[in-house]
Design a protein around this motif. Structure first.
Motif: not given
Length: 818
Positions: A126-136, A170-177
């Motif tokens: 219902x809510x997917x957050x795009x994530x990324x590895x970040x060194x800091x 990352x602040x990029x989301x895929x959401x169902x209404x």
């Protein structure tokens, strides 16, 4: 599939780049960063786009139009007041009629959105957050997922002690209404702080899609520059529309480059530019459209926006020139300088490193610019260390810097209450205190200056005067040129991490509220607050008559003469005979010196020995048998004293403390409350408590003057020797080590430690705590230095050593894995 681009940001940390334009319109390779977001959506066949705006909306709407020039459809939704990330998306109303993709208009990315959308569908999320590895990961929200990708926990902009993964949001989301049903259109709420935690609590399917593709938040000037360098290095797959002339050299149409110019790749030159004879365009230089660079100038790692004119013999190193800047001849622009739009830099000017010049400024000939215009000195991304702001006098901590700090702090506190300002008795501290005072006055606050005193007295004065906070300045005892500046809240405790960040951001923006001459208040000077403070300690005591009749001998030592003077005055006031030992003055505390003082206590049959640290917070006690009670043993001693009083229900301890604190707690029916181990959390937990004995715990552990009197009062009031209480302290076996590690690796190492101990008994309250059959180990990244702090406890000395060494070795191996 539809998309919403959030484009309401002001970009305060990017100023002066964003002075006059919204953050999404900041150019990257001569295109507004928001344009790359539109192109990415189009690439993945997402053409119905809503853009939410708030700040300078017309700039975005005029540039992008209805989207037809990009073959997309754009609708705009303007916020009258900020609604938060979630509120701004929900404000699009009927646009949200199905699955929606949300991204920020101020990040640059080439993430494969199609793969992420397919992942969302496959998981039934219902809510997917795009994530990324970040060194800091400190400046981002951390998201913790399980092995199936399901989200387990959120941490919003954590401290290093809260970093349990290097996987950032990352602040990029895929959401169902349907996930928006918790709120109504017009409500103000954030995704990370409000909506997502509610979804997690209600067990709504939420997943994290982890990508290794490029993503960079253009949040400050360093990341802005790095984005350009990454593009030139080919680290991000975007089309910035320039012709590739040769390896690493990009020149757009209608530009004229004289034959004897040198271009050192990678470089980019925009449209309709003229680069004249003898010019050096060195590596990582980006030049905008319609620019002219005159003879023999040299640019390296420099970003030039549109319509700029640079004269002859100009040297520019790692600088940024915004639109329509004119730089005359023989100018030197040094590292990390920024020139705001339509500014004029006259001939023979030098702009020193780190200087920011706001738009529309004119710098006269022959000027050396040492300070920001309109405001400021150098900007540091992080001002605070583990507890305060510190640095070398007149190098890191200058009068100009200090004045700005005072203004920033004054803009955070309540104006209807005074702030307390104080310092120690050194000339260096007095100079910095006066600079802070001037900056604070310019913002219209009331100030009470209590002159030259110690930190616990400042804390007391804040509470006594019902102040909104305080600032204390002191010179380091061991590093004679190092200044410490501590910022205190309305309870007298150190400000928390959120307030530190607000102060840092205010300082970086330097757009303080200033007052006119009528708004500048008189400074109220209090010359003898110390007497009031010492009298308040005496009023706490219940057994002064016994003390005066028995006249116990007390030995006093400190590495600070003011401490010796004050505690001697206090001890004599309550009836003690004092013996002063000056052996610690100007000498770092060492075992040999302490052992000498210990021998003196026992040989001369002294009732107690007191060693006070430099800022008068920490007390080390030597009892009548010569036992040295410091650190954790002193904490346990204070627990026993308060427990015996029968009035203590809660005892507040740092998370790093020995488990023996629980054993004592069970004996006296005390609840043990563990808090994060930074000073602010510990002190404020004690000062915020409504229980009077929690305040007494603060006095015993963070006010050495009060503690010295309270201990004597307790012992004589109960007719016991301190050694009797010391015998009640249970034995414990703890070890501590430091492991130096590059900051870029710390998030990865914490994540790998968590993965290795998955399914085992671990705690993620602060750092990672690994509970083992014979003890525990705690790994906490340091907030100030590039290192881990490792704590361990074992049932025996051998187990403690073994646990500490095993974890140390494991982290060392992880550090060496590249």
């Amino acid at each position: 599939m539809k998309a919403v681009i959030m484009a309401g940001g002001e970009g305060t940390r990017l100023r002066p780049l964003t002075s006059g334009i919204p953050k999404p319109m900041v150019p990257v390779m001569n295109k507004p960063v928001v344009e790359y977001a539109i192109n990415l959506l189009k690439k993945h066949q997402i053409t119905d786009i809503a853009i939410t705006t708030y700040y300078l909306s017309n700039y975005i709407m005029d540039y992008l139009g209805d989207g037809s020039k990009y073959d997309v459809n754009i609708d705009y939704f303007i916020e009258e007041t900020p609604l938060g990330t979630g509120g701004s998306v929900l404000n699009t109303g009927e646009f949200l009629d199905g699955t929606i993709l949300i991204l920020s208009g101020d990040v640059l990315t080439d993430i494969d959105l199609t793969k992420a959308i397919n992942y969302h569908k496959q998981k039934g999320s219902k809510a997917t957050l795009i994530l990324k590895r970040e060194t800091n990961p400190l400046e981002y929200g951390i998201v913790i997922i399980d092995e199936n990708g399901r989200i387990q926990r959120f941490l919003e902009k954590p401290s290093w002690g809260e970093v349990f993964s290097d996987t950032i949001n990352t602040g990029i989301y895929i959401l169902e209404k349907e996930v928006f049903h918790y709120y109504n259109k017009g409500d103000s709420f954030d995704f990370s702080k409000d909506l997502f935690p509610r979804l997690l609590k209600d067990n709504i399917p939420m997943f994290g899609y982890v990508t290794n593709e490029y993503w960079n938040d253009i949040g400050d000037i360093n990341s802005y520059k790095q984005t350009h360098f990454d593009i030139l290095d080919g680290k991000v797959k975007i089309d910035f529309g320039a012709r590739k002339i040769s390896d690493g050299v990009y020149i757009d149409e209608d530009s004229i480059i004289y034959d004897d110019c040198r271009l050192v790749p990678p470089v980019y030159i925009g449209k309709n530019c003229t680069i004249k004879s003898g010019v050096l365009i060195d590596a990582y230089t980006i030049i905008g459209n319609n620019c002219t660079i005159d003879e023999t100038s040299s640019l390296k790692r420099t970003i030039v926006w549109d319509n700029c004119h640079i004269g002859h013999s100009v040297q520019s190193r790692a600088s940024i020139l915004c639109n329509k800047v004119v730089v005359k001849n023989n100018v030197n622009l040094y590292e990390d300088s920024v020139i705001g739009s339509e500014s004029l830099i006259s001939s023979n000017v030098t702009i020193n490193p780190g200087i920011k010049i706001w738009p529309y400024k004119k710098i006269k000939e022959e000027t050396v610019v040492n300070n920001n215009l309109v405001w400021g000195t150098k900007i540091a991304k992080t001002l605070f260390g583990n507890r305060d702001i510190s640095g070398e006098i007149n190098i890191d901590i200058t009068p100009e810097f200090s004045s700005l700090l005072g203004s920033a702090y004054a803009n955070l506190v309540k104006k209807d209450k005074p702030i307390i300002i104080s310092c120690d008795d050194t000339n260096a501290s007095k100079a910095i205190k006066n600079s802070i005072l001037s900056g604070a006055l310019s913002s219209g606050v009331k100030i009470i200056d209590i002159e030259n005193i110690m930190l616990p007295i400042t804390r007391h004065a804040i509470r006594f005067y019902n102040a909104s906070g305080g600032i204390h300045v002191s010179l380091d005892v061991y590093e004679k040129n190092k200044i410490h500046i501590e910022f205190l809240n309305e309870n007298g405790g150190n400000i928390d991490r959120n307030t530190e960040k607000k102060l840092e951001h205010l300082y970086q923006r330097q757009d303080f509220e200033r007052c006119n001459s009528d708004g500048i208040n008189d400074v109220v000077k209090v010359y003898n607050y110390t007497s009031l403070y010492l009298n308040s300690i005496i009023e706490l005591l219940k057994n002064t008559s016994k003390i005066k009749s028995k006249r116990p001998k007390v030995l006093i030592a400190s590495n600070n003469e003011t401490n010796i003077y004050l505690i001697n005055r206090l001890m004599q006031s309550i009836g003690c005979r004092t013996i002063i030992d000056y052996s610690l003055i100007d000498i770092e505390i060492k075992d040999s010196i302490i052992n000498s003082i210990k021998s003196r206590v026992t040989n001369e049959k002294i009732f107690l020995g007191y060693l006070i640290n430099e800022n008068a917070e920490t007390l080390t006690v030597i009892d009548d048998k010569g036992n040295i009670i410091d650190s954790e043993r002193y904490l346990l001693l204070s627990e026993i004293m308060l427990g015996r009083s029968g009035n203590l229900s809660k005892f507040i301890v740092p998370y790093t403390v020995t488990n023996q604190v629980d054993e004592i707690g069970s004996c006296y029916n005390i609840e043990i409350v563990r808090t994060k181990s930074n000073l602010s959390n510990i002190i404020n937990s004690m000062l915020d408590s409504k229980e009077s004995d929690s305040y007494n715990q603060y006095l015993l552990n963070f006010d050495a003057f009060s503690a010295s009197a309270i201990i004597i009062d307790y012992l004589l009031g109960n007719n016991i020797d301190l050694s009797d209480l010391v015998n009640e302290i249970p034995k414990f076996h703890t070890k501590q080590k430091e492991i130096y590690c590059d900051s870029s690796q710390r998030g990865r190492i914490i994540r790998q430690l968590i993965e290795e101990h998955k399914g085992q008994n671990i705690e993620l309250f602060e750092g990672i705590k690994i509970n083992l059959p014979h003890g525990w180990a705690l790994v906490v990244p340091d907030n100030e230095k590039a290192k881990f702090n490792l704590y361990a406890e074992g049932q025996t000395e051998e187990y403690a050593e073994e646990i500490c060494n095993e974890v140390y070795d494991r982290i060392s191996k992880l550090i060496n894995i590249t």
